[in-house]
Design a protein around this motif. Structure first.
Motif, PDB file in Angstrom:
ATOM      1  N   UNK A   5      69.347   7.415  83.574  1.00  0.00           N
ATOM      2  CA  UNK A   5      70.290   7.769  84.639  1.00  0.00           C
ATOM      3  C   UNK A   5      71.724   7.876  84.113  1.00  0.00           C
ATOM      4  N   UNK A   6      72.015   7.126  83.060  1.00  0.00           N
ATOM      5  CA  UNK A   6      73.366   7.136  82.493  1.00  0.00           C
ATOM      6  C   UNK A   6      73.568   8.264  81.475  1.00  0.00           C
ATOM      7  N   UNK A   7      72.487   8.963  81.131  1.00  0.00           N
ATOM      8  CA  UNK A   7      72.562  10.025  80.128  1.00  0.00           C
ATOM      9  C   UNK A   7      72.903  11.340  80.821  1.00  0.00           C
ATOM     10  N   UNK A   8      74.021  11.977  80.474  1.00  0.00           N
ATOM     11  CA  UNK A   8      74.449  13.209  81.166  1.00  0.00           C
ATOM     12  C   UNK A   8      73.459  14.361  81.034  1.00  0.00           C
ATOM     13  N   UNK A   9      72.597  14.347  80.020  1.00  0.00           N
ATOM     14  CA  UNK A   9      71.629  15.433  79.862  1.00  0.00           C
ATOM     15  C   UNK A   9      70.645  15.503  81.029  1.00  0.00           C
TER      16      UNK A   9
END
Length: 379
Positions: free
Chosen positions: A250-254
């Protein structure tokens, strides 16, 4: 009419065993309203403090030491749990089992995990219990740990599993080929567009990624490749109970994109399979069976040693799944979804037509038949 009681026993070593128990429970109540069911993860019920520690240790071993798990599985592959082992299990972990059974007063006991099956078999062997015992083998292979002389009826997935039981000395009349029980919801058919609308999903080619109830599928290369197609396909990632991996993604912008959906534990897997066009998963026996019921094509990711390897082999042989040997296997499927979508839909319908003759309630019917067998007298 007097209610008949069925006690279904499982263990928390992987989600599939308990899912099978609940699936059977649901089917039994659907077929026979006079049947009362109770599902227990026996070790967790008897030892609520100790059991989670043991399960966590097992989970860590499976994920960090797969070679050790393979060695243990293979070294004891043809061996039943010996009497000393079942005695130790009973004395250390299952001392109150007989009291629980006498309190619940079941007419039939059904085990979907080999450990409670071995414990109940021992109680029958030493004369403390005389209740019909059915054991449901929840994979497309059979380890020797499932086999006990005191089991009255084995419910198995395929003829190959039946043959392996026969080779281990199990009497032919004790073995029924019923398929692995899945919840009746997985055999229902709905319009894909309706389910997508219900789940707030886009109406576009969709890939469902599942790591099993424990969320074991962790592969940065696979996830990254899938995310690179986020403009062309819809992605649903299910992490089960692995909240740590879910929060990390969830914290990964991808993965922050309208076509990417990140989910934790959910009870709507049947709807998600219906809404999707491809399933990428660990090949657990229950997940494979649910996927087959929905007719969804499957890609198998790094099977765990033992049962998952055998499940993957069986489904690949039948043409219902494909192991992921390289990232190219995923790329080929993405191209099918984006360039030949109608062909994918037609192929899925062919699988659904092929399995139309399956009787999804066979396992539950076998239990009902066992309930009606007057040759067994309960103490």
């Amino acid at each position: 009419m007097q209610k008949q009681r069925v006690l279904l026993l499982s263990e928390g070593f992987g989600a599939g065993h308990t899912q099978a128990a609940y699936a059977l429970s649901s089917s039994l109540r659907k077929l026979a309203p006079n049947v009362q069911t109770k599902v227990l993860e026996l070790g967790s019920f008897l030892n609520p403090r100790v059991a989670p520690l043991i399960i966590t240790a097992y989970k860590k071993t499976v994920s960090s030491q797969p070679r050790l798990i393979r060695m243990m599985y293979r070294s004891n592959y043809k061996k039943s749990l010996n009497r000393l082992t079942t005695l130790a299990l009973h004395r250390i972990f299952y001392t109150r089992t007989i009291q629980i059974i006498r309190q619940l007063h079941p007419d039939v006991i059904v085990c979907t995990h080999p450990i409670p099956s071995a414990v109940i078999s021992r109680l029958k062997r030493i004369g403390m219990l005389n209740v019909p015992l059915s054991t449901v083998i929840t994979d497309y292979d059979v380890h020797g740990a499932w086999v006990s002389r005191e089991v009255n009826c084995y419910l198995v997935s395929t003829d190959q599993v039946k043959q392996k039981l026969l080779e281990r000395g199990v009497e032919r009349n004790k073995i029924l080929i019923t398929g692995i029980p899945v919840h009746p919801n997985f055999w229902e058919r709905h319009r894909k567009e309706d389910i997508r609308q219900q789940l707030a999903l886009g109406n576009m080619p969709t890939v469902l990624v599942m790591g099993g109830g424990w969320g074991f599928m962790k592969d940065e290369a696979v996830y990254s490749l899938l995310a690179s197609y986020r403009e062309q396909i819809q992605l649903i990632f299910c992490f089960g109970n692995n909240e740590k991996s879910l929060e990390k993604m969830k914290k990964d912008p991808r993965y922050d994109h309208p076509n990417i959906h990140l989910l934790g534990f959910t009870k709507e897997i049947d709807k998600l399979m219906e809404a999707s066009d491809l399933l990428i998963t660990k090949p657990g026996g229950m997940t494979c069976s649910e996927g087959l019921a929905k007719g969804i094509p499957m890609l198998f990711h790094k099977p765990l040693p033992g049962q998952e390897e055998e499940n993957s082999h069986y489904f690949t042989q039948q043409g219902w799944g494909t192991p992921i040997n390289s990232l190219d296997d995923i790329t080929v499927w993405i191209k099918r979804l984006t360039e030949n979508y109608d062909e994918v839909v037609r192929s899925r319908q062919e699988v659904i037509n092929h399995i139309a003759g399956y009787r999804p309630m066979q396992s539950a019917q076998a239990i009902i038949d066992l309930l009606g067998n007057t040759n067994f007298i309960r103490k």
